[in-house]
Design a protein around this motif. Structure first.
Motif, PDB file in Angstrom:
ATOM      1  N   ARG A 263      -1.589  37.886  15.046  1.00  0.00           N
ATOM      2  CA  ARG A 263      -2.876  37.434  14.485  1.00  0.00           C
ATOM      3  C   ARG A 263      -2.702  36.995  13.034  1.00  0.00           C
ATOM      4  O   ARG A 263      -3.269  35.973  12.614  1.00  0.00           O
ATOM      5  N   LEU A 264      -1.933  37.753  12.266  1.00  0.00           N
ATOM      6  CA  LEU A 264      -1.651  37.357  10.878  1.00  0.00           C
ATOM      7  C   LEU A 264      -0.892  36.038  10.837  1.00  0.00           C
ATOM      8  O   LEU A 264      -1.182  35.167   9.997  1.00  0.00           O
ATOM      9  N   ALA A 265       0.054  35.867  11.748  1.00  0.00           N
ATOM     10  CA  ALA A 265       0.804  34.616  11.812  1.00  0.00           C
ATOM     11  C   ALA A 265      -0.131  33.458  12.155  1.00  0.00           C
ATOM     12  O   ALA A 265      -0.050  32.380  11.552  1.00  0.00           O
ATOM     13  N   SER A 266      -1.033  33.686  13.092  1.00  0.00           N
ATOM     14  CA  SER A 266      -1.989  32.654  13.469  1.00  0.00           C
ATOM     15  C   SER A 266      -2.830  32.224  12.270  1.00  0.00           C
ATOM     16  O   SER A 266      -3.041  31.028  12.039  1.00  0.00           O
ATOM     17  N   GLN A 267      -3.278  33.188  11.493  1.00  0.00           N
ATOM     18  CA  GLN A 267      -4.056  32.866  10.300  1.00  0.00           C
ATOM     19  C   GLN A 267      -3.219  32.058   9.304  1.00  0.00           C
ATOM     20  O   GLN A 267      -3.711  31.085   8.716  1.00  0.00           O
ATOM     21  N   SER A 268      -1.977  32.456   9.109  1.00  0.00           N
ATOM     22  CA  SER A 268      -1.114  31.760   8.154  1.00  0.00           C
ATOM     23  C   SER A 268      -0.794  30.343   8.611  1.00  0.00           C
ATOM     24  O   SER A 268      -0.816  29.402   7.806  1.00  0.00           O
ATOM     25  N   TYR A 269      -0.499  30.161   9.900  1.00  0.00           N
ATOM     26  CA  TYR A 269      -0.213  28.822  10.406  1.00  0.00           C
ATOM     27  C   TYR A 269      -1.455  27.928  10.305  1.00  0.00           C
ATOM     28  O   TYR A 269      -1.361  26.754   9.957  1.00  0.00           O
ATOM     29  N   GLY A 270      -2.605  28.508  10.607  1.00  0.00           N
ATOM     30  CA  GLY A 270      -3.848  27.747  10.483  1.00  0.00           C
ATOM     31  C   GLY A 270      -4.106  27.328   9.050  1.00  0.00           C
ATOM     32  O   GLY A 270      -4.511  26.194   8.774  1.00  0.00           O
ATOM     33  N   ARG A 271      -3.851  28.238   8.136  1.00  0.00           N
ATOM     34  CA  ARG A 271      -4.040  27.925   6.711  1.00  0.00           C
ATOM     35  C   ARG A 271      -3.044  26.853   6.258  1.00  0.00           C
ATOM     36  O   ARG A 271      -3.404  25.952   5.483  1.00  0.00           O
ATOM     37  N   ALA A 272      -1.814  26.932   6.739  1.00  0.00           N
ATOM     38  CA  ALA A 272      -0.805  25.926   6.395  1.00  0.00           C
ATOM     39  C   ALA A 272      -1.259  24.543   6.854  1.00  0.00           C
ATOM     40  O   ALA A 272      -1.100  23.560   6.124  1.00  0.00           O
ATOM     41  N   GLN A 273      -1.848  24.467   8.028  1.00  0.00           N
ATOM     42  CA  GLN A 273      -2.346  23.188   8.531  1.00  0.00           C
ATOM     43  C   GLN A 273      -3.502  22.666   7.679  1.00  0.00           C
ATOM     44  O   GLN A 273      -3.603  21.471   7.438  1.00  0.00           O
ATOM     45  N   GLN A 274      -4.372  23.576   7.234  1.00  0.00           N
ATOM     46  CA  GLN A 274      -5.490  23.163   6.378  1.00  0.00           C
ATOM     47  C   GLN A 274      -4.987  22.613   5.051  1.00  0.00           C
ATOM     48  O   GLN A 274      -5.521  21.635   4.536  1.00  0.00           O
ATOM     49  N   LEU A 275      -3.987  23.250   4.506  1.00  0.00           N
ATOM     50  CA  LEU A 275      -3.471  22.851   3.199  1.00  0.00           C
ATOM     51  C   LEU A 275      -2.642  21.573   3.258  1.00  0.00           C
ATOM     52  O   LEU A 275      -2.574  20.828   2.274  1.00  0.00           O
ATOM     53  N   ASP A 276      -1.980  21.356   4.402  1.00  0.00           N
ATOM     54  CA  ASP A 276      -1.107  20.187   4.521  1.00  0.00           C
ATOM     55  C   ASP A 276      -1.252  19.600   5.922  1.00  0.00           C
ATOM     56  O   ASP A 276      -0.567  20.023   6.862  1.00  0.00           O
ATOM     57  N   ALA A 277      -2.134  18.634   6.056  1.00  0.00           N
ATOM     58  CA  ALA A 277      -2.400  18.020   7.356  1.00  0.00           C
ATOM     59  C   ALA A 277      -1.171  17.331   7.926  1.00  0.00           C
ATOM     60  O   ALA A 277      -1.058  17.146   9.141  1.00  0.00           O
ATOM     61  N   ALA A 278      -0.223  16.978   7.083  1.00  0.00           N
ATOM     62  CA  ALA A 278       0.996  16.309   7.544  1.00  0.00           C
ATOM     63  C   ALA A 278       2.055  17.304   8.026  1.00  0.00           C
ATOM     64  O   ALA A 278       3.107  16.896   8.518  1.00  0.00           O
ATOM     65  N   ASN A 279       1.789  18.572   7.908  1.00  0.00           N
ATOM     66  CA  ASN A 279       2.729  19.612   8.337  1.00  0.00           C
ATOM     67  C   ASN A 279       2.922  19.514   9.851  1.00  0.00           C
ATOM     68  O   ASN A 279       1.969  19.683  10.612  1.00  0.00           O
ATOM     69  N   THR A 280       4.126  19.278  10.270  1.00  0.00           N
ATOM     70  CA  THR A 280       4.403  19.121  11.706  1.00  0.00           C
ATOM     71  C   THR A 280       4.999  20.377  12.340  1.00  0.00           C
ATOM     72  O   THR A 280       5.153  20.427  13.565  1.00  0.00           O
ATOM     73  N   THR A 281       5.327  21.372  11.544  1.00  0.00           N
ATOM     74  CA  THR A 281       5.952  22.574  12.115  1.00  0.00           C
ATOM     75  C   THR A 281       4.956  23.694  12.378  1.00  0.00           C
ATOM     76  O   THR A 281       5.193  24.523  13.255  1.00  0.00           O
ATOM     77  N   ALA A 282       3.860  23.739  11.665  1.00  0.00           N
ATOM     78  CA  ALA A 282       2.887  24.820  11.846  1.00  0.00           C
ATOM     79  C   ALA A 282       2.121  24.675  13.158  1.00  0.00           C
ATOM     80  O   ALA A 282       1.840  25.672  13.831  1.00  0.00           O
ATOM     81  N   ALA A 283       1.773  23.445  13.527  1.00  0.00           N
ATOM     82  CA  ALA A 283       0.952  23.221  14.724  1.00  0.00           C
ATOM     83  C   ALA A 283       1.585  23.762  16.000  1.00  0.00           C
ATOM     84  O   ALA A 283       0.904  24.445  16.782  1.00  0.00           O
ATOM     85  N   PRO A 284       2.879  23.496  16.260  1.00  0.00           N
ATOM     86  CA  PRO A 284       3.452  24.048  17.504  1.00  0.00           C
ATOM     87  C   PRO A 284       3.509  25.577  17.495  1.00  0.00           C
ATOM     88  O   PRO A 284       3.342  26.219  18.533  1.00  0.00           O
ATOM     89  N   LYS A 285       3.735  26.156  16.330  1.00  0.00           N
ATOM     90  CA  LYS A 285       3.771  27.625  16.245  1.00  0.00           C
ATOM     91  C   LYS A 285       2.388  28.195  16.520  1.00  0.00           C
ATOM     92  O   LYS A 285       2.246  29.189  17.247  1.00  0.00           O
ATOM     93  N   LEU A 286       1.377  27.582  15.937  1.00  0.00           N
ATOM     94  CA  LEU A 286       0.005  28.021  16.159  1.00  0.00           C
ATOM     95  C   LEU A 286      -0.368  27.871  17.634  1.00  0.00           C
ATOM     96  O   LEU A 286      -0.997  28.769  18.216  1.00  0.00           O
ATOM     97  N   ALA A 287       0.053  26.767  18.244  1.00  0.00           N
ATOM     98  CA  ALA A 287      -0.231  26.545  19.665  1.00  0.00           C
ATOM     99  C   ALA A 287       0.436  27.616  20.532  1.00  0.00           C
ATOM    100  O   ALA A 287      -0.163  28.093  21.510  1.00  0.00           O
ATOM    101  N   LEU A 288       1.633  28.027  20.174  1.00  0.00           N
ATOM    102  CA  LEU A 288       2.334  29.071  20.921  1.00  0.00           C
ATOM    103  C   LEU A 288       1.574  30.397  20.862  1.00  0.00           C
ATOM    104  O   LEU A 288       1.406  31.077  21.881  1.00  0.00           O
ATOM    105  N   ILE A 289       1.127  30.748  19.674  1.00  0.00           N
ATOM    106  CA  ILE A 289       0.372  31.999  19.534  1.00  0.00           C
ATOM    107  C   ILE A 289      -0.926  31.922  20.315  1.00  0.00           C
ATOM    108  O   ILE A 289      -1.314  32.870  20.994  1.00  0.00           O
ATOM    109  N   ARG A 290      -1.579  30.777  20.262  1.00  0.00           N
ATOM    110  CA  ARG A 290      -2.832  30.615  21.011  1.00  0.00           C
ATOM    111  C   ARG A 290      -2.589  30.647  22.513  1.00  0.00           C
ATOM    112  O   ARG A 290      -3.448  31.082  23.266  1.00  0.00           O
ATOM    113  N   GLN A 291      -1.422  30.204  22.924  1.00  0.00           N
ATOM    114  CA  GLN A 291      -1.067  30.268  24.346  1.00  0.00           C
ATOM    115  C   GLN A 291      -0.823  31.727  24.754  1.00  0.00           C
ATOM    116  O   GLN A 291      -1.229  32.151  25.834  1.00  0.00           O
TER     117      GLN A 291
END
Length: 189
Positions: free
Chosen positions: A142-170
């Motif tokens: 859950r903490l990782a999910s929050q951090s990955y989500g925040r990383a995406q908010q801060l940097d929309a061009a971030n391509t590595t956070a989205a797949p990690k967040l998707a994995l946790i959501r899966q």
């Protein structure tokens, strides 16, 4: 919590022996069984009243205090349950179950740092406590999910956070819907 073992200082053991001599062991077990049965049948107010009645005579009994916290949790009285489990950890810091249940309550309130800290203490108290290890993994996810989500908010061009967040959501679909704690397991409930 009935499976937990804990070492008592000599003076406490003597007091426990004196208290046990005053009451037949079957009476103690019967009261705990009654509270547990009332709770399992959804009669939370009666279970709490029975626990309070027992604790009026034996206020330091760790098992009944623990059951009281579980009943309060089941009644949706999180603040009361947190207070009960916190006092139990202060009086019996060697017991891992109250820390685990505190963590579940904290996680339900999205207080993941507090949940993590409580679970780490539970694991130090009993390194073989599997439920606490599993819950800690859920909190870290859950903490990782929050951090990955925040990383995406801060940097929309971030391509590595989205797949990690998707994995946790899966792994934890409830986390994707905003649920506080996927799969949290409280002891004693």
């Amino acid at each position: 919590m009935t499976h937990a073992r804990f070492a008592l200082p000599r003076a406490l053991r003597l007091l426990a022996l004196l208290a046990a001599a005053a009451l037949p062991p079957a009476a103690l077990a019967d009261d705990q069984a009654d509270v547990t049965q009332l709770m399992r049948s959804g009669q939370y107010a009666q279970a709490l009243a029975k626990a309070d009645q027992f604790l009026a005579a034996r206020p330091r009994d760790p098992q009944m205090r623990f059951l009281r916290g579980v009943v309060q949790t089941e009644m949706g009285r999180s603040a009361d349950a947190i207070a009960t489990f916190t006092r139990l950890t202060e009086d019996y810091p060697e017991l891992p179950e109250p820390y685990n249940n505190l963590a579940v309550l904290y996680a339900a309130q999205s207080q993941f740092d507090k949940a993590r800290a409580a679970l780490e203490v539970a694991i130090r108290a009993n390194p073989g406590y599997a439920i606490a290890h599993e819950n800690l993994g859920d909190v870290y996810a859950r903490l990782a999910s929050q951090s990955y989500g925040r990383a995406q908010q801060l940097d929309a061009a971030n391509t590595t956070a989205a797949p990690k967040l998707a994995l946790i959501r899966q792994l934890f679909p409830a986390a994707a819907r905003g649920a506080a704690q996927p799969g949290a397991k409280a002891a004693g409930s």
